[in-house]
Design an enzyme around this catalytic site. Sequence first.
Site, PDB file in Angstrom:
ATOM      1  N   HIS A 268       0.863  -1.194   0.000  1.00  0.00           N
ATOM      2  CA  HIS A 268       0.000   0.000   0.000  1.00  0.00           C
ATOM      3  C   HIS A 268       0.897   1.241   0.000  1.00  0.00           C
ATOM      4  CE1 HIS A 268      -3.402   2.528   0.631  1.00  0.00           C
ATOM      5  NE2 HIS A 268      -3.709   2.248   1.870  1.00  0.00           N
ATOM      6  N   HIS A 307      -2.589  -2.133  -9.616  1.00  0.00           N
ATOM      7  CA  HIS A 307      -3.555  -1.460  -8.743  1.00  0.00           C
ATOM      8  C   HIS A 307      -4.839  -2.281  -8.709  1.00  0.00           C
ATOM      9  CE1 HIS A 307      -5.994   1.704  -6.914  1.00  0.00           C
ATOM     10  NE2 HIS A 307      -4.869   2.268  -6.594  1.00  0.00           N
ATOM     11  N   ASP A 363       2.747   5.402  -6.661  1.00  0.00           N
ATOM     12  CA  ASP A 363       4.009   5.258  -5.910  1.00  0.00           C
ATOM     13  C   ASP A 363       5.229   5.112  -6.811  1.00  0.00           C
ATOM     14  OD1 ASP A 363       1.925   3.518  -3.805  1.00  0.00           O
ATOM     15  OD2 ASP A 363       3.090   5.245  -3.150  1.00  0.00           O
TER      16      ASP A 363
END
Length: 435
Positions: A268, A307, A363
């Site tokens: 995450h 994702h 990210d």
Amino acid sequence: MTQDTLKITDSRTNLTYTLPVDKGTVRALDLRQMKTSPNDFGLMTYDPAFMNTASCQSTITFIDGDRGILEYRGYPIEVLAEHCTFLEVAYLLLFGELPNETELKDWVYEITHHTMLHENTKKFMEGFRHDAHPMAMLVSTVAALATIYPEARNIHDPANRLLQIKRLIGKMPSIAAMSYRHSLGFPYVYPDNDLNYAENFMNMLWKMVEPKYVANPVLARALDTLFILHADHEQNCSTSTMRAVGSSHADPYLATAAAAAALSGPLHGGANEEVLKMLDEIGSKQNVSGYIKKVKEGHGKLMGFGHRVYKNYDPRAKIIKWTAEQVFAITGCNPKLDIALELERIALEDDYFVTRKLYPNVDFYSGIIYQAMGFKPEMFTVLFAIPRTVGWLAQWQEMLTDPEQKIARPRQIYTGHRSRRFLPIEKRALVGIAD
Ligand code: SDX
């Protein structure tokens, strides 16, 4: 308009049921009427990791994963990132509308005047080793704030909720900066109310002996934009945690600490730190193909890729790539960018990733920017937690005021033993699994 319905025939009883379909869903509780006998509990849904389960109705954030669309309260993320400040977007997420000039000025004043931490916080920090991970320090210190503001437990009072929301938004950067300074053994820097949210965070991080910290405006704006991009993302793992913990009517500091703990996981919010470790491990553009080969053979994941919702390019990653150019114009280009771009180029052409619809997520590029700005990788997830606090609090408040919501308590499918015969210890055989 006629109600959409779903007809289900239960082959166990040959009974047919008609379930209402609303907003693309059927209510799980509507399945409970499907029984094989009056004593039967009735049908449940089984959905490990909630791959296909809506836990709430929300008006905060909309994501279209197939088309790579992200909107906060109906505004496209691209528009907000270009035209707004983070605190302006925070207001939008919390109250549902963009503030006018007066409202924004008052809101900024309120948040600015809640950035100071209780002096006891220094004592919490002193308890941590110098090499403690900043996320662990942040989670612990946010939880400790519950001891300083016990009135926060009165979660049913809207004015009290708003006060705690302002405190948490104002104090997250202060806690983050304090954990960073602690890790370096530097004295803590107090907030400077003359500075905006991002500038003040940079001040508390990086001010040394100069009389007043002056932030580079390009870097401050880049940080503010990154805060906007990370502010909310509907029912992700950490937000679901915030809602679950908040549903027991725990106070917002403890719920926020739990959400931050969920965010810290490498799958995450911890992924941005893992991306830098991955780029360091790859080492050069020439090694990218070999690394991707290993991932395809099942040896690890491409951190910053994939994702649960986006099966297209994460719109935030596109904006972050653009922001990187602004930052590198000031800091000089991070050499890891070349490795990341090569990784992206190869992965986006490779069938393994294409068939699994794995694209760069938020990210993938954020860590490279943060590192170029001077942040250590251990701070990257803290930089995610600061803005996501706004999303957590907006979702928490929406959950508390939703008449349909109650304490979160999923069911299970029990597959263990039943009604076993108890043996006294002297008659038990060697179990042989504990060693
Ligand atoms: C964030 O939910 C949110 O909104 C999160 C977030 C937010 O703003 O809150 O967007 C922020 O957390 C972004 C995600 C950051 N995490 C990473 O970058 C870690 C690497 N990514 C993966 O771990 C993964 O993609 C997840 C966790 C993000 C999503 O995992 P899913 O939805 O459970 O998908 P999966 O694991 O079932 O993967 C499906 C397939 C599998 O292959 P098969 O078993 O079908 O052969 O794709 C593969 C996976 O092995 N796969 C990957 C991969 N991600 C999935 N293979 C290689 N590299 C990857 N990164």
